[in-house]
Scaffold this active site. Structure first.
Site, mmCIF file in Angstrom:
data_model
loop_
_atom_site.group_PDB
_atom_site.id
_atom_site.type_symbol
_atom_site.label_atom_id
_atom_site.label_comp_id
_atom_site.label_asym_id
_atom_site.label_seq_id
_atom_site.Cartn_x
_atom_site.Cartn_y
_atom_site.Cartn_z
ATOM 1 N N ASP A 7 -1.910 -5.647 8.071
ATOM 2 C CA ASP A 7 -0.601 -5.846 7.442
ATOM 3 C C ASP A 7 -0.730 -6.634 6.138
ATOM 4 O OD1 ASP A 7 2.125 -5.627 7.209
ATOM 5 O OD2 ASP A 7 2.580 -7.262 8.603
ATOM 6 N N HIS A 46 -2.217 -0.423 -0.685
ATOM 7 C CA HIS A 46 -2.763 0.456 0.357
ATOM 8 C C HIS A 46 -4.168 0.927 -0.025
ATOM 9 C CE1 HIS A 46 1.007 0.247 2.339
ATOM 10 N NE2 HIS A 46 1.674 1.026 1.500
ATOM 11 N N LEU A 75 -20.194 2.643 18.053
ATOM 12 C CA LEU A 75 -18.867 2.026 17.947
ATOM 13 C C LEU A 75 -17.808 3.111 18.088
ATOM 14 C CD1 LEU A 75 -16.907 -0.369 16.999
ATOM 15 C CD2 LEU A 75 -17.170 0.578 14.708
HETATM 16 C C1 IPE Z 1 2.728 -2.819 11.495
HETATM 17 O O1 IPE Z 1 3.037 -3.265 10.222
HETATM 18 C C2 IPE Z 1 2.291 -1.380 11.423
HETATM 19 C C3 IPE Z 1 0.989 -1.162 10.842
HETATM 20 C C4 IPE Z 1 0.132 -2.088 10.491
HETATM 21 C C5 IPE Z 1 0.629 0.212 10.682
HETATM 22 P P1 IPE Z 1 4.526 -3.215 9.663
HETATM 23 O O2 IPE Z 1 4.494 -3.827 8.327
HETATM 24 O O3 IPE Z 1 5.073 -1.847 9.773
HETATM 25 O O4 IPE Z 1 5.288 -4.158 10.718
HETATM 26 P P2 IPE Z 1 6.667 -4.921 10.617
HETATM 27 O O5 IPE Z 1 7.690 -3.940 10.137
HETATM 28 O O6 IPE Z 1 6.479 -6.046 9.655
HETATM 29 O O7 IPE Z 1 6.921 -5.416 12.003
HETATM 30 C C1 IPE Z 2 0.351 -2.590 6.065
HETATM 31 O O1 IPE Z 2 0.843 -3.162 4.915
HETATM 32 C C2 IPE Z 2 0.093 -1.108 5.923
HETATM 33 C C3 IPE Z 2 1.013 -0.261 6.691
HETATM 34 C C4 IPE Z 2 1.942 -0.660 7.501
HETATM 35 C C5 IPE Z 2 0.851 1.164 6.512
HETATM 36 P P1 IPE Z 2 2.391 -3.133 4.564
HETATM 37 O O2 IPE Z 2 2.678 -1.924 3.765
HETATM 38 O O3 IPE Z 2 3.207 -3.291 5.802
HETATM 39 O O4 IPE Z 2 2.519 -4.431 3.668
HETATM 40 P P2 IPE Z 2 3.710 -5.472 3.626
HETATM 41 O O5 IPE Z 2 3.942 -5.932 5.035
HETATM 42 O O6 IPE Z 2 4.889 -4.762 3.071
HETATM 43 O O7 IPE Z 2 3.207 -6.562 2.753
HETATM 44 MG MG MG Z 3 3.994 -4.880 6.770
#
Ligand code: IPE
Ligand code: IPE
Ligand code: MG
Length: 228
Positions: free
Chosen positions: A12, A29, A123
């Site tokens: 995240d 990303h 793995l």
């Molecule tokens: C969790 O991250 C999902 C992934 C890492 C794929 P999100 O960014 O979607 O989670 P929330 O919305 O903060 O809970």
């Molecule tokens: C995690 O990073 C990647 C996915 C959920 C695909 P985010 O895109 O959720 O990044 P933040 O949480 O907005 O910073």
């Molecule tokens: Mg996120």
């Protein structure tokens, strides 16, 4: 504490990483890709047999269409481009989650990665893509009912995406959020949680090793009382 058999990672903070640099979310990303490479390397180094990575949740469809499209394109690229090296390293790739709704190109890349890596035994790398824990449980219930099986934990598990995957011992989450966001909710019943404030693109081998070390100092009781 013995070594973890399965480390699950909630990757995240890509968006915030990009925002902090004045870049579009997509740049975050893309930068996350290197962190994936580092994490796989670290898991191999630490001798962890199962590593799962949460890449796209069933709730991530709520994001703007452009971002969803960009993510799918990125996953597709990563699977095509990284698989040969992963195969050479003895990594077996599995993808869990709902296949329906995913673009054809991505489905082809998933098939390729899973087939090409099928004999990997160093793995197990599990990518959770269009994955939701609630969805997985419902799907397992549907299968259990259809098969006329008695509702036991063992029978329910048979309907999970990857029944042979052990429950996660350790869940790592980046970017400081203290929640599981629908990741492996059944399997995580007794998982140890470890959270870092670092955004995913900054996560490295040392962070992974730190998490494992912290895990080894934890005392897991599974509802019992301390051993000693
Ligand atoms: C969790 O991250 C999902 C992934 C890492 C794929 P999100 O960014 O979607 O989670 P929330 O919305 O903060 O809970
Ligand atoms: C995690 O990073 C990647 C996915 C959920 C695909 P985010 O895109 O959720 O990044 P933040 O949480 O907005 O910073
Ligand atoms: Mg996120």
């Amino acid at each position: 504490m013995p070594d973890p058999r399965h480390v699950a990672v909630i990757m995240d903070g890509n968006g915030r990483w990009a925002k902090a640099r004045g870049l579009p979310r997509g740049a975050g990303h893309a930068a996350g890709r290197e962190a994936i490479r580092r994490t796989v390397r670290a898991a191999i180094q630490e001798g962890v047999p199962w590593l799962s990575l949460f890449a796209f949740s069933t709730e991530n469809w709520r994001r703007p269409e452009d971002e969803v499209r960009l993510l799918f394109r990125l996953f597709e690229e990563v699977l095509w481009e990284e698989t040969p090296e992963l195969v050479a390293e003895g990594v077996r790739i599995h993808v869990i989650g709902e296949r329906s709704g995913l673009p054809q190109g991505l489905l082809a890349a998933i098939d390729y990665a899973e087939t090409a890596s099928a004999s990997g035994d160093r793995l197990h790398l599990v990518a959770a893509l269009n994955y939701g824990g609630r969805r997985e449980i419902l799907r397992a219930v549907e299968r259990l009912v259809a098969a006329g099986l008695a509702p036991s934990e063992e029978n329910l598990r048979k309907g999970f995406y990857l029944p042979e995957m052990p429950d996660p011992d350790l869940i790592i989450r980046t970017s400081g959020e203290l929640r599981v966001s629908n990741f492996l909710i059944w399997q995580a019943a007794y998982a140890e949680l470890w959270v870092t404030d670092k955004y995913w693109p900054d996560f490295n081998e040392e962070d992974f090793a730190t998490a494992i070390r912290a895990y080894k100092h934890r005392e897991r009781r599974f509802g019992g009382i301390p051993q000693r």
